[in-house]
Design a protein around this motif. Structure first.
Motif, PDB file in Angstrom:
ATOM      1  N   ARG A  22       4.122   3.720   3.425  1.00  0.00           N
ATOM      2  CA  ARG A  22       4.049   2.508   2.611  1.00  0.00           C
ATOM      3  C   ARG A  22       4.038   1.298   3.547  1.00  0.00           C
ATOM      4  N   PHE A  23       3.078   0.416   3.315  1.00  0.00           N
ATOM      5  CA  PHE A  23       2.925  -0.796   4.099  1.00  0.00           C
ATOM      6  C   PHE A  23       2.936  -1.981   3.139  1.00  0.00           C
ATOM      7  N   ALA A  24       3.861  -2.900   3.332  1.00  0.00           N
ATOM      8  CA  ALA A  24       3.921  -4.090   2.471  1.00  0.00           C
ATOM      9  C   ALA A  24       4.252  -5.304   3.322  1.00  0.00           C
ATOM     10  N   GLY A  25       3.729  -6.452   2.903  1.00  0.00           N
ATOM     11  CA  GLY A  25       4.004  -7.685   3.627  1.00  0.00           C
ATOM     12  C   GLY A  25       2.911  -8.706   3.412  1.00  0.00           C
ATOM     13  N   LEU A  67       0.827  -1.197   0.000  1.00  0.00           N
ATOM     14  CA  LEU A  67       0.000   0.000   0.000  1.00  0.00           C
ATOM     15  C   LEU A  67       0.864   1.251   0.000  1.00  0.00           C
ATOM     16  N   ALA A  68       0.523   2.197  -0.865  1.00  0.00           N
ATOM     17  CA  ALA A  68       1.123   3.527  -0.873  1.00  0.00           C
ATOM     18  C   ALA A  68       0.044   4.520  -0.451  1.00  0.00           C
ATOM     19  N   ILE A  69       0.327   5.314   0.587  1.00  0.00           N
ATOM     20  CA  ILE A  69      -0.683   6.201   1.172  1.00  0.00           C
ATOM     21  C   ILE A  69      -0.148   7.628   1.185  1.00  0.00           C
ATOM     22  N   THR A  70      -0.928   8.547   0.628  1.00  0.00           N
ATOM     23  CA  THR A  70      -0.562   9.965   0.591  1.00  0.00           C
ATOM     24  C   THR A  70      -1.757  10.803   1.031  1.00  0.00           C
TER      25      THR A  70
END
Length: 289
Positions: free
Chosen positions: A270-273, A257-260
């Motif tokens: 950014r959340f990844a996993g 996820l890319a959050i702005t």
């Protein structure tokens, strides 16, 4: 690191297999190594073993034409070399014991940022922290199962921060922005966004909490790399929060996820996993795509 860890993994496997029966316990394995080294048992599906042998590629093309050994033969590397490509498709993946969080807190008046590492899983985890626009070397942190720790960092010279945190099994977090001094935002009409994540372990999905502790509204934009055509936009008023539930079944529990926000071009998360459920899953569908 792998070369130093591998013997301890094998020793721990022997401990698990014969330790109770023969009272085996290796005293030379330090508490840190026990926290970060597994014992291989999670790699096996003892309850539902798969006895099928995989089909391996043929090696007949490597047999010498005269059927004799040639110890003086020196293979030549390809004239044009290329990095090998990951095979496409997904593969079965065993369940892993990780449940990790990283929280960021910045205080503009103190010109510092605090990173908090939280491990609510059943195995220790190692985090590596990289700072952009900074001469600092990467830092490494080990959080035992059920433990948490934190560290404080000075802001970059321009008052910004940009941290990337790597963990096991594709875990990644990135935090960028500029902390606002409390004396500035008190009584001022500005937004102060933040994002927190939570795991729906029962279903393998992800929950986001979009926070705005400022006084002005802001619009969050969330883009999932596994579904980039469907960006999610949410307006959050000052002093309010919004909950966002993400169904990850199409990506087998994987997320990126890319959050702005529209009020601050420096703010990004950014959340990844992968959301672990305790059940077997599938490998990352983005590999080899």
């Amino acid at each position: 690191m792998l070369a130093g860890v591998r013997p301890y993994v094998l020793i721990r496997f022997i401990e698990q297999r014969f330790g109770e029966q023969h009272n085996l316990a290796e005293s030379n394995i330090s508490p840190w190594r026990r926290a970060v080294c597994g014992d291989l048992t999670s790699a096996f599906n003892f309850s539902n073993p798969n006895d099928a042998f995989p089909t391996l590629p043929s090696t007949s093309g490597y047999v010498p034409a005269d059927k004799n050994r040639h110890p003086d033969y020196v293979p030549l590397p390809p004239a044009i070399q290329a990095v090998p490509r990951q095979e496409p498709g997904v593969r079965p993946a065993r369940a892993l014991p990780y449940e990790l969080f990283v929280r960021v807190h910045g205080e503009g008046a103190e010109k510092t940022v605090t990173l908090r590492f939280v491990n609510t899983g059943n195995a220790g985890a190692v985090f590596q922290v990289y700072r952009a626009n900074s001469p600092d070397a990467p830092r490494t942190y080990t959080a035992e199962a059920g433990k948490r720790l934190q560290d404080q960092f000075a802001l970059n010279a321009d008052g910004t921060y940009d941290f990337t945190v790597h963990g096991p099994n594709g875990f990644l977090r990135r935090f960028t922005g500029r902390p606002v001094a409390r004396s500035w935002w008190n009584g001022s009409d500005i937004a102060r966004p933040e994002v927190l994540e939570g795991y729906d372990v029962a279903n393998g999905n992800l929950q986001l909490r979009l926070e705005n502790v400022g006084s002005a509204h802001c619009k969050f934009t969330v883009v999932n790399a596994y579904d980039p055509k469907h960006a999610i936009k949410r307006v959050v008023r000052g002093g309010d929060t919004d909950e966002l539930y993400l169904d990850l079944r199409n990506a087998h529990g994987w997320y990126d996820l890319a959050i702005t926000v529209d009020t601050d071009p420096l703010f990004a998360r950014r959340f990844a996993g992968h959301v672990e459920t305790g059940r077997s899953s599938m490998s990352d569908p983005a590999l080899g795509a």
